[in-house]
Write a protein that holds these residues in place. Structure first.
Motif, PDB file in Angstrom:
ATOM      1  N   UNK B 189       2.163   1.491 -11.086  1.00 53.83           N
ATOM      2  CA  UNK B 189       2.140   1.399  -9.619  1.00 53.83           C
ATOM      3  C   UNK B 189       2.130   2.790  -8.992  1.00 53.83           C
ATOM      4  N   UNK B 192      -1.217   4.545  -9.470  1.00 57.80           N
ATOM      5  CA  UNK B 192      -2.302   4.007  -8.652  1.00 57.80           C
ATOM      6  C   UNK B 192      -2.264   4.578  -7.236  1.00 57.80           C
ATOM      7  N   UNK B 193      -1.055   4.748  -6.714  1.00 58.13           N
ATOM      8  CA  UNK B 193      -0.937   5.372  -5.394  1.00 58.13           C
ATOM      9  C   UNK B 193      -1.491   6.797  -5.467  1.00 58.13           C
ATOM     10  N   UNK B 195      -3.734   7.942  -7.515  1.00 62.97           N
ATOM     11  CA  UNK B 195      -5.196   7.919  -7.621  1.00 62.97           C
ATOM     12  C   UNK B 195      -5.791   7.901  -6.227  1.00 62.97           C
ATOM     13  N   UNK B 196      -5.249   7.016  -5.376  1.00 59.34           N
ATOM     14  CA  UNK B 196      -5.797   6.848  -4.033  1.00 59.34           C
ATOM     15  C   UNK B 196      -5.692   8.141  -3.233  1.00 59.34           C
ATOM     16  N   UNK B 213      -9.678   4.301 -13.826  1.00 52.58           N
ATOM     17  CA  UNK B 213      -9.447   4.768 -12.449  1.00 52.58           C
ATOM     18  C   UNK B 213      -9.554   6.283 -12.373  1.00 52.58           C
ATOM     19  N   UNK B 217     -12.540   8.006 -10.205  1.00 48.74           N
ATOM     20  CA  UNK B 217     -12.196   8.791  -9.021  1.00 48.74           C
ATOM     21  C   UNK B 217     -12.466  10.275  -9.248  1.00 48.74           C
TER      22      UNK B 217
END
Lengths: 294, 537
Positions: B189, B192-193, B195-196, B213, B217
């Protein structure tokens, strides 16, 4: 005099600015992004592209999980704003009689509210474990030798079990109502008693009408708390079995952090906010909040 | 209500009344209004203001009552306040906008620089590297490294040892800043934040879909040149491991181990039921029935978390079903799960969930399943050799439990043989990437592989690390797993490797529905395909 006024303005600014900044950057900014991105195809690691209403169409036309989540969320808000508040008010009215046990009960009743909800979730998970959980063990001791019920994962019981993890624990409502009750002058109750009113009559015709505003506030607080119920469900059922106990926060969590679909998750987030606004509006209307009692 | 308030707050109301009786004339400046009682002006204002406010609150009417408006003072005040707020806001907006602007510029240039350097990593001298060499005083390069191998996680001891050794050997050059994220979920989790927001740490584990991911990215660093520049280390990893997880034909991740996984069984319970490890899946089901008749729960299954032990059995049924099924279990990201092998496998799993497992399997966690097996409540658990240290741990298992356990290949002679995805470098500049590679090399090299084998039962990537006689003595189950694994006819990978993370969640979500017969195996595979399709390319 003029000098005093300018002094005040300085204070006004000093007190307002942090809040306004906080609001702008923490909420307003996020809300704009949330709202804007709900109209886009935004998948983690990919380019963001505008897709208009497609996310919303997908959610409302062919996403079973979403519709079930909305349904569950609304049902839980309803239960919390009615049953939960009723339980809390009833306990408060009983405790307000100041019998010998009232402080003890008030404190014990508060305990579930001061435990972190993730820890509570773990506790319930163990308590309800079909194999070694306390609940099944007690039922077995009571005579049902082969009793085994998977409370959280059985289709018949999961929704009820999850609901019972928070519905009866209305200590916050009780505390707020007790405080408000204490503010009602004793003389009113005395004169009612002198006129021969029963305890039930006093509760129904004096206490409850005078508590209308605080009960409305409690209903709003309790109802809207269901808009953010994530941790307990995540710790116990994860929305399962199937989508039986899924609510909007779980749906959003899964779409954003499991499917990496931020666009769809944010469209669901906008829906969640709208449900919240409607909830507050309906409850305020129902309790005629902001109007005087006469 | 009003009457009651009048009783209880009589004093305040009185003050309010007094306040209203003060003659008001909006044409006169408000200072003059207070002229007659100048001495007490401040006190009076204080009282009237609060009394008014409180009374209003108690009446629960809104603040914009006519009486308030009549008080020219407040209207005036409001106007000035409003102006001031606007002014202040404008000022702060400007200041913060400037602040934000500069910050944004810095970050974007930083990212730009990172990107160009990543693409230019082939060229030996990147500008940033030159600069860092020019800045002579040698501060160790700080690299960020989040880890889920913390606390009581099975490999946490090895992790701590490696970190300590690395700090002793290379601490003057590279400082590893560890962020502890207990549990896989917390780890994934968080990443993933990141990555964004384009802020992945220098070194991450590529599992649970992170490799894809990070590559998509554009934050993962292509390791081709690093590996080619160090042939000795490249040989320690081996081509098989490197080729197992290429993306766009390039190595972005270096594996840290190989998983050979069969299943464990309780020899005593097997003897009690008069059975031996099954050769075929039909025999496996018959064995389960015999165990059940003998009053023993056959299987430790669980459907919570990633449905690990359940999915191992499903993967084995599919992987040993023939060439088509085996090919399916060896190819990453299947577009469709609607194959006859999957449907047959799910039907068997449905029977197991309904008849041959513990009452807490549905929604159960790995800890529940493991505990049931280690306490002798169930006869079999599908899991890997990293579990074996727990068998000898008296806090977790029955006394002497490690002597009761046997290991077997799956029916149809199948065994998982899967390379871990491994570590990815996501540094923004070459200086950090170099430092991260140094740590990566230590973390996956021959020494680390040896350590992982000896303490965690994770098999090395190549035969450069021998399985020693000593290990056969101290941990016979690990050695046995290796010999069973080499004989197995079918090798295949985990669902956690071949399927996207959300498909694994869909498995976990649908198993209870399958067990309660809310859906059929045929319907379940359709839903799995739909979940796979949600991962857009």
């Amino acid at each position: 005099m003029a000098l005093n006024t300018t002094k005040n303005i300085k204070w006004v600014i000093a007190f307002l600015v942090p809040t306004i900044l906080l609001f702008l950057f923490m909420y307003a900014f996020s809300l704009i992004i949330l709202f804007g991105s709900s109209f886009t195809d935004w998948t983690l690691g990919m380019k963001v592209s505008f897709t208009g209403l497609r996310n919303y169409l997908e959610l409302f036309t062919d996403n079973e999980d979403f519709l079930k989540s909305v349904f569950n969320t609304v049902v839980w808000i309803g239960l919390q704003a009615t049953v939960h508040v009723t339980i809390g008010v009833t306990v408060a009215l009983i405790l307000a009689r100041r019998e010998f046990y009232w402080k003890f009960v008030r404190t014990v009743y508060m305990i579930p509210n001061i435990i972190s909800s993730a820890a509570l979730g773990m506790m319930f998970l163990c308590f309800l474990n079909p194999d070694f959980g306390a609940l099944n063990s007690i039922i077995r001791l009571a005579g049902q030798k082969d009793f085994s019920q998977n409370w959280l994962m059985d289709y018949k019981t999961s929704f009820f079990t999850v609901t019972m993890m928070w519905l009866p624990f209305a200590a916050v409502v009780t505390i707020l109502v007790l405080a408000e009750l204490a503010a009602i002058p004793e003389s009113i109750f005395e004169s009612a008693r002198v006129d021969g009113a029963t305890e039930l009559g006093i509760n129904l015709h004096i206490s409850l009408p005078m508590l209308r505003n605080i009960i409305g506030t409690c209903a709003i607080l309790a109802g809207t708390s269901m808009l953010q119920k994530l941790d307990m469900i995540l710790m116990t059922t994860g929305g399962g079995p199937g989508n039986r106990t899924m609510n909007l926060p779980i749906f959003i969590y899964q779409n954003a952090l499991k499917d990496n679909n931020f666009g769809l998750a944010n469209a669901a987030g906008v829906t969640l906010i709208l449900i919240g606004i409607v909830t507050v509006w309906i409850i305020s209307r129902a309790f005629r909040m902001g109007h005087s009692n006469t | 209500m009003n009457k009651i308030m009048a009783v209880s707050t009589g004093q305040i109301s009185q003050q309010k009344d007094r306040n209203i009786t003060i003659p008001l004339d909006s044409s006169r400046p408000f200072t003059q209004v207070f002229e007659p009682c100048k001495k007490n002006a401040t006190i009076d204002r204080y009282f009237s203001f609060f009394a008014g406010m409180e009374a209003d609150m108690l009446e629960t009417s809104s603040y914009r009552t006519p009486s308030m408006h009549e008080r020219g003072m407040l209207t005036m005040k409001n106007r000035i306040t409003r102006k001031a707020i606007l002014l202040g806001l404008a000022l702060f907006m400007t200041v913060s906008a400037i602040g934000c602007g500069t910050q944004a510029v810095t970050t974007s240039t930083g990212a730009e620089a990172g990107k160009t350097e990543q693409s230019a990593a082939a060229k030996t001298e990147a500008p940033a590297a030159e600069k860092s060499e020019a800045a002579a005083p040698k501060e160790p390069v700080k690299i960020t490294y989040p880890s889920y191998r913390v606390g009581v996680q099975v490999s946490s001891q090895t992790e701590r040892t490696l970190l300590k050794e690395f700090a002793e050997k290379f601490g003057s050059e590279v400082e590893v800043v560890v962020e502890e994220l207990p549990s896989d979920t917390a780890y994934t989790d968080k990443l993933k934040i990141l990555v964004a927001s384009n802020e992945l740490p220098d070194l991450i584990d590529g599992k649970n879909g992170m490799l894809d991911l990070a590559v998509k990215s554009g934050q993962a660093v292509d390791l081709t040149d690093y590996l080619n520049a160090d042939p000795e280390y490249k040989a320690e990893i081996g081509d098989a491991a490197l080729n197992a997880n290429l993306r766009n034909g390039k190595p972005y991740a270096v594996s840290m181990g190989r998983q050979l996984v069969g299943y464990f069984y309780n020899k005593e319970l097997f003897a009690k039921a008069g059975i031996k490890p099954a050769e075929t899946w039909d025999e496996f089901m018959t064995n389960c029935e015999k165990l059940k008749t003998a009053g023993i729960v056959p299987l430790s299954l669980m459907t919570g978390e990633n449905a690990w032990t359940t999915n191992l059995l499903l993967a084995s049924i599919v992987g040993t079903s023939g060439d088509a099924g085996n090919a399916f279990m060896n190819k990453q990201f299947p577009a469709s799960y609607e194959t006859p092998e999957m449907i047959d496998g799910l039907k068997k799993i449905q029977a197991m969930l309904k008849n041959y497992t513990t009452s807490d399997a549905l929604g159960g966690l790995y800890a529940n399943a493991a505990n049931n097996f280690m306490q002798g409540k169930t006869a079999m658990i599908a899991n890997g050799p990293w579990m074996t240290p727990d068998f000898a741990n008296p806090e977790k298992s029955l006394p002497g439990f490690d002597k009761m356990v046997g290991v077997s290949a799956y029916p149809g002679s199948g065994m998982f043989n899967s390379y871990e995805i491994g570590y990815i470098i996501c540094s923004k500049d070459k200086e950090h990437a170099d430092a991260a590679f140094k740590f990566l090399k230590y973390k996956t090299g021959i020494h680390a592989q040896q350590l992982a084998l000896e303490s965690d039962g994770i098999f090395p990537l190549t035969d450069k690390v021998p399985i020693s006689e000593e290990l056969k003595q101290t941990n016979p189950l690990v050695a046995e797993t290796a010999s069973v694994g080499l004989k197995a006819k079918y090798n295949y990978m985990f669902f956690d490797v071949i399927s996207q993370a959300n498909v694994i969640d869909t498995f976990a979500k649908l198993y209870p529905e399958l067990a309660f017969e809310k859906i059929t195996a045929e319907e379940m595979v359709v839903k799995l395909t739909e979940a796979a399709a949600r991962n857009k390319e």
